[in-house]
Scaffold this active site. Structure first.
Site: not given
Ligand code: FCB
Length: 438
Positions: A158, A343
């Site tokens: 990110e 994620e």
């Molecule tokens: C993302 C991050 C991860 C976590 C989630 C909830 O932005 O990559 O580390 O904190 O959010």
């Protein structure tokens, strides 16, 4: 084989901040500054994963997942960011990788999940071009040890969030509030990614990816000012970090003050080095309206008031994942590599009952509905190869400290006791059903 996994990140789970030669990262320094993290929480101990990793690997084996995305702590491997390698740091990741492989779990390391060595921050951090070169050197060190056993590597996590929260708004480490002066942190992260792709391949890595936080952007209305604002936001959040990697060019940044004079001839060719997969982190769509007159930014977040929210207050919009994935395919066409959802998950106000259970039905519904949305996108022709739940464990949620719980496994931070939640059992069942289907 489709990868069903879970994800974590080093600073959020490892703890052992001062052990075995690890150097400080920007997050160690930031979290120890009063007022930065809610209730003064730090990652000093976190989930103590550095010591309890065998138990955590066993939890993954119990879950039946075939992949695990974790991050390597740069300051554990190179305590001053460059130069001397800390053998104990590399040994830790080697033990972890070997233990995962033994259980049939594919390790998917991310090389940078925001914990820059503090020594590099003191030399300018990601505002400095030199950090990109140091990142590639570090990537070569880690891959030099592990590329024979690790098929898929992720360079950055990110870069948008790191630039925006860490350098533009200052709510994450390194705590700089430069607004659009943060743009060089975008370019240097991307340059670091491109240089690392080369270094990883030279060290024998078979597949390389980058993970971006992507959001489908919805204009608040069909009025021209809202459409323009939505486009400006889409450029900043999504296209700034995808166009150079996939198309070899930056998008039109004219809605923003000039800030990219750090780009040199040849940089975009480096950044556009072919990748084998794109990591996509999805949490929610973003609804954007025109800003008030005189506002500093060309957009305003209009929120998504008609949707339920997570404990974090993030809107729950499962179909946004389908919208995002099909939108990426429409935008990038043949230039879009296969995707891994690296994620997806939600924080909930979980309650550990006296009999040791956490009935997190909301999380189960969240995961089920998002997986269904991902499958609708796949049915519409998007090539998705993996899905990783954020997160295996409750952990240190950056500026929120330990207040937001995202895990499939509950962690009691006083005793470090791990308790699988109902969602852990649900995901185990789901993964098992997928493996028997195929
Ligand atoms: C993302 C991050 C991860 C976590 C989630 C909830 O932005 O990559 O580390 O904190 O959010």
């Amino acid at each position: 084989m489709f990868l069903w996994g879970t994800a974590t990140a080093a600073y959020q789970i490892e703890g052992a901040a001062d052990e075995d030669g690890r150097g400080p990262s920007v997050w160690d320094v930031f979290a120890h500054e009063p007022g930065r993290v809610r209730d003064g929480h730090t990652g000093d101990v976190a989930c103590d994963h550095y010591h309890r990793w065998p138990e955590d690997v066993a939890l993954m084996a119990g879950l039946g997942v075939n992949a695990y995305r974790f991050s390597v702590s740069w300051p554990r491997v190179l305590p001053s960011g460059a130069g001397e390698v800390n053998a104990k740091g590399l040994d830790f990741y080697e033990r972890l990788v070997d233990a995962l492989l033994e259980k049939g779990v594919q390790p998917v390391p991310t090389l940078f999940h925001w914990d820059l060595p503090q020594a590099l921050e003191e030399r300018g951090g990601w505002l400095s071009r030199d950090t990109a070169a140091r990142f590639a050197d570090y990537a070569a060190v880690v891959a030099g040890r592990l590329a024979d056993r690790v098929p898929l590597w992720i360079t950055l996590n990110e870069p948008f969030v790191h630039m925006a929260y860490g350098y533009a708004m200052g709510v994450h480490a390194p705590g700089r509030a430069l607004l659009t002066g943060a743009l060089p942190a975008a370019h240097h992260q991307l340059l670091g990614h491109g240089l690392a792709v080369r270094a990883l391949r030279a060290a024998g890595a078979r597949e390389v990816a980058i993970t971006n936080n992507c959001t489908p952007v919805r204009p608040a209305s069909t009025e021209e000012p809202d459409l323009r604002a939505a486009e400006a936001y889409d450029i900043l959040h999504n296209r700034l970090f995808l166009d150079p990697v996939l198309l070899g060019a930056y998008p039109d940044l004219s809605a923003y003050p000039p800030g990219m004079d750090c780009v040199r001839d040849g940089d975009l060719e480096v950044i556009a080095a072919p990748i084998d997969a794109l990591g996509v982190n999805y949490y929610n769509p973003t609804r954007i309206a025109a800003p008030e007159a005189g506002a500093g930014l060309p957009f305003a977040d209009a929120g998504l008031p008609d949707h339920p929210t997570t404990a974090f207050g993030w809107p729950i919009v499962p179909d946004g994942l389908r919208e995002l994935l099909t939108g990426l395919k429409d935008r990038y066409g043949a230039a879009l590599p296969p995707i891994h959802i690296t994620e997806n998950g939600c924080s909930q106000e979980d309650v550990l009952t006296g009999d040791g259970t956490v009935e997190d039905e909301g999380r189960i519904a969240f995961l089920r509905d998002h997986i269904a949305a991902m499958r609708r996108a796949m049915a519409e022709g998007v090539d998705v190869r993996g899905y990783f739940v954020w997160s295996l464990l409750d952990n240190f949620e950056w500026a929120e400290g330990y207040h937001q719980r995202f895990g499939l496994v509950h962690v009691d931070y006083t005793t470090q006791r791990r308790t699988p939640k109902a969602s852990y059992r649900w995901y185990a069942e789901w993964v098992r059903s997928q493996n028997t289907d195929t």
